[in-house]
Design a protein around this motif. Sequence first.
Motif, PDB file in Angstrom:
ATOM      1  N   ARG A   1       0.842  -1.205   0.000  1.00 33.97           N
ATOM      2  CA  ARG A   1       0.000   0.000   0.000  1.00 33.97           C
ATOM      3  C   ARG A   1       0.875   1.252   0.000  1.00 33.97           C
ATOM      4  O   ARG A   1       0.813   2.081   0.891  1.00 33.97           O
ATOM      5  N   ILE A   2       1.709   1.381  -1.003  1.00 32.69           N
ATOM      6  CA  ILE A   2       2.564   2.557  -1.150  1.00 32.69           C
ATOM      7  C   ILE A   2       2.137   3.331  -2.388  1.00 32.69           C
ATOM      8  O   ILE A   2       2.014   2.771  -3.480  1.00 32.69           O
ATOM      9  N   GLY A   3       1.896   4.614  -2.213  1.00 33.43           N
ATOM     10  CA  GLY A   3       1.558   5.494  -3.327  1.00 33.43           C
ATOM     11  C   GLY A   3       2.588   6.588  -3.476  1.00 33.43           C
ATOM     12  O   GLY A   3       3.483   6.751  -2.632  1.00 33.43           O
ATOM     13  N   VAL A   4       2.477   7.359  -4.539  1.00 31.11           N
ATOM     14  CA  VAL A   4       3.433   8.429  -4.796  1.00 31.11           C
ATOM     15  C   VAL A   4       2.698   9.682  -5.227  1.00 31.11           C
ATOM     16  O   VAL A   4       1.691   9.615  -5.949  1.00 31.11           O
ATOM     17  N   LEU A   5       3.189  10.813  -4.768  1.00 33.46           N
ATOM     18  CA  LEU A   5       2.686  12.124  -5.171  1.00 33.46           C
ATOM     19  C   LEU A   5       3.876  12.965  -5.601  1.00 33.46           C
ATOM     20  O   LEU A   5       4.848  13.106  -4.851  1.00 33.46           O
ATOM     21  N   GLY A   6       3.817  13.526  -6.791  1.00 34.07           N
ATOM     22  CA  GLY A   6       4.855  14.433  -7.266  1.00 34.07           C
ATOM     23  C   GLY A   6       4.273  15.795  -7.566  1.00 34.07           C
ATOM     24  O   GLY A   6       3.172  15.895  -8.116  1.00 34.07           O
ATOM     25  N   ILE A   7       5.002  16.836  -7.211  1.00 32.75           N
ATOM     26  CA  ILE A   7       4.527  18.206  -7.399  1.00 32.75           C
ATOM     27  C   ILE A   7       5.428  18.916  -8.394  1.00 32.75           C
ATOM     28  O   ILE A   7       6.656  18.861  -8.281  1.00 32.75           O
ATOM     29  N   CYS A   8       4.813  19.578  -9.387  1.00 30.03           N
ATOM     30  CA  CYS A   8       5.542  20.306 -10.423  1.00 30.03           C
ATOM     31  C   CYS A   8       6.512  19.341 -11.118  1.00 30.03           C
ATOM     32  O   CYS A   8       6.110  18.287 -11.581  1.00 30.03           O
ATOM     33  N   ALA A   9       7.801  19.665 -11.187  1.00 32.97           N
ATOM     34  CA  ALA A   9       8.764  18.759 -11.820  1.00 32.97           C
ATOM     35  C   ALA A   9       8.797  17.417 -11.107  1.00 32.97           C
ATOM     36  O   ALA A   9       9.009  16.372 -11.732  1.00 32.97           O
ATOM     37  N   GLY A  10       8.572  17.431  -9.786  1.00 34.96           N
ATOM     38  CA  GLY A  10       8.481  16.181  -9.050  1.00 34.96           C
ATOM     39  C   GLY A  10       7.376  15.291  -9.580  1.00 34.96           C
ATOM     40  O   GLY A  10       7.462  14.059  -9.484  1.00 34.96           O
ATOM     41  N   GLY A  11       6.336  15.900 -10.144  1.00 38.89           N
ATOM     42  CA  GLY A  11       5.266  15.119 -10.747  1.00 38.89           C
ATOM     43  C   GLY A  11       5.728  14.379 -11.984  1.00 38.89           C
ATOM     44  O   GLY A  11       5.392  13.207 -12.199  1.00 38.89           O
ATOM     45  N   GLY A  12       6.511  15.053 -12.831  1.00 42.07           N
ATOM     46  CA  GLY A  12       7.044  14.396 -14.018  1.00 42.07           C
ATOM     47  C   GLY A  12       7.990  13.271 -13.651  1.00 42.07           C
ATOM     48  O   GLY A  12       7.941  12.179 -14.241  1.00 42.07           O
ATOM     49  N   PHE A  13       8.848  13.501 -12.642  1.00 39.49           N
ATOM     50  CA  PHE A  13       9.769  12.454 -12.222  1.00 39.49           C
ATOM     51  C   PHE A  13       9.024  11.296 -11.567  1.00 39.49           C
ATOM     52  O   PHE A  13       9.403  10.136 -11.718  1.00 39.49           O
TER      53      PHE A  13
ATOM     54  N   HIS B   1       6.697  -0.991  -9.972  1.00 42.86           N
ATOM     55  CA  HIS B   1       5.395  -1.584  -9.669  1.00 42.86           C
ATOM     56  C   HIS B   1       5.098  -1.643  -8.181  1.00 42.86           C
ATOM     57  O   HIS B   1       3.979  -2.010  -7.801  1.00 42.86           O
ATOM     58  N   ARG B   2       6.058  -1.279  -7.330  1.00 35.92           N
ATOM     59  CA  ARG B   2       5.748  -1.191  -5.900  1.00 35.92           C
ATOM     60  C   ARG B   2       4.900   0.035  -5.601  1.00 35.92           C
ATOM     61  O   ARG B   2       4.315   0.129  -4.513  1.00 35.92           O
ATOM     62  N   LEU B   3       4.837   0.992  -6.524  1.00 35.28           N
ATOM     63  CA  LEU B   3       3.998   2.172  -6.369  1.00 35.28           C
ATOM     64  C   LEU B   3       2.618   1.824  -6.907  1.00 35.28           C
ATOM     65  O   LEU B   3       2.429   1.679  -8.114  1.00 35.28           O
ATOM     66  N   LYS B   4       1.659   1.691  -6.010  1.00 42.27           N
ATOM     67  CA  LYS B   4       0.347   1.154  -6.372  1.00 42.27           C
ATOM     68  C   LYS B   4      -0.639   2.211  -6.829  1.00 42.27           C
ATOM     69  O   LYS B   4      -1.671   1.877  -7.424  1.00 42.27           O
ATOM     70  N   ALA B   5      -0.354   3.474  -6.551  1.00 36.64           N
ATOM     71  CA  ALA B   5      -1.235   4.559  -6.978  1.00 36.64           C
ATOM     72  C   ALA B   5      -0.382   5.794  -7.199  1.00 36.64           C
ATOM     73  O   ALA B   5       0.521   6.084  -6.398  1.00 36.64           O
ATOM     74  N   VAL B   6      -0.655   6.538  -8.276  1.00 36.13           N
ATOM     75  CA  VAL B   6       0.220   7.628  -8.712  1.00 36.13           C
ATOM     76  C   VAL B   6      -0.597   8.909  -8.826  1.00 36.13           C
ATOM     77  O   VAL B   6      -1.654   8.917  -9.471  1.00 36.13           O
TER      78      VAL B   6
END
Length: 551
Positions: free
Chosen positions: A353-365, A374-379
């Motif tokens: 149950r690990i997700g990721v949030l990126g903001i601005c350029a962090g979103g593109g990365f 594939h360990r990131l289950k929601a983006v």
Amino acid sequence: MKIFEKKIITMLLVLISGHCATVYGQEKVLDARQESIVFIASQMALGEQEVVKTAVVQGLDAGLSVNEIKEVMIQLYAYAGFPRSLNAIATLENIIKERKSKGINDREGKAASAVVFDSSKFQYGKDVQTKLTGSTATGAPQRFAPVIDTFLKEHLFADVFSRDVLDYQTREIATIAALASMTGVEGQLRSHLNVGKNVGLTEAQLRRIAFLIAVKVGWQQGNAVTGNLDSMFKSGGTRLMATVNGVTVEKVTFPNRKIAIVANVFYPAGFEKGRKYPAILIGHPAGGVKEQTAGIYAQQLSEKGFITLAFDASYQGESGGEPRFLEDPAIRVEDFRAATDYLSIHTSVDPERIGVLGICAGGGFAIKAAETEHRLKAVATVSMVDLGQLRREGLAGVLKPQMQQRLDAVAQQRTREANGEPIRYVNYVFNTPDEIPAGATGMYKEGYDYYRTPRGQHPNSQNKYVFTSLDKLMNFTALDHVEMIAPRPLLLIAGKNADSRYFSDKAYASAGGPKELFEVTGASHIDLYDRPAYVSQAVARLSEFFNKHLK
């Protein structure tokens, strides 16, 4: 979030920044001069003269005298060898001359006083060694080769340690830093950590040295010091944690290869050890640090029940890596994988149950990492931009006609730097209102208002990056395989008035499903960084999204 609450959180995160060892407290336990000695000693032991130069300049700027730096370099010949000591002293001399030519007159400081040995030099040195180590025992190497014991006592502990330019604590800071940076000296490192304790260095101070070694030398080296300290103090680290709205914040490090990544981990109110929580890792914008918008989202999402992690990218903020402020997209993407590594083995995180949030350029990365991680289950992203396309073309394509000329300039600058000229840095945003051209709108104007004013300014966000990063950035594309995220869910949040909106539109069009583009009415690109009226909408949607997909 109310404006008052936002200010409290911002103040808290500023207090945390730079004041913690690796998961060890928020008090600034070493002053700038002492921290500079760690940097100088570690780099001298490694023998990298360009970085020694950077460390020496930092030390002089922090208030170390020329003689204090000389004394560190003189002492460390006994630990790192004459060649590295002599090279470092030559580097120091050149720096002093160079700074003097620029009108900078560095403080010479106190010179060492003459020493009179009341007893024999051997006995004097033996007394100093006993005072430092707390023992009169002679080691096996000294018994096997007695002359080395004579050298240790008469020269190192009598001739060198008797010099009054540095006190014993300062000498041990330098010695520990040097030994921690070298290989094959584990026994000597353990011994000098104990000496440091004997001469009055506190656990917090020693752990701060470990933290600085992690970010200045490498995570593995810093972690080795930490392991020794855990055994020495039987504490496992003093985990002093800040609390706002029931959320506790802990500073941690983890490796991206040899680079130490520094992060703040946020634990929800009522956190229970032994329970497994869903977790979200959060990447900051280009030029930003974890204490800014990434920290705001980390705090508020943790209030919703998630463990969250906001990290500084490699080469930036508190994280390690040289040269400072390099923007390397491949390493930036790997940062997200390294953060996933950390959360995947965290005792309180459910690795499914690990997700990721990126903001601005962090979103593109974040998108680029998630395509194959594939360990990131929601983006999810907020105000996402593809920094590669942005550097190639500029916002809305305004710089596209100049692409080749800019790459020519990068090539010329690389040649200059290969020839020994200093690194060239350029700004992310305008530094002053006077630099903003008439008619500037959107990110160009808002960037100054957020990053260079009290609204969002942070001392670790220095508004510069290595100019030659452009060749790597222009060769990068974040959105070429967005479809690979499917069947994992993707949420793109963008302000309706954002001039960067087209990046989110492009990602949405390319993505498989499930996918969603959530529009925040009235918001611009940077409004979504910190404006409570807009951040609250984004957080509410993010909370629903992650709750649904990280069950």
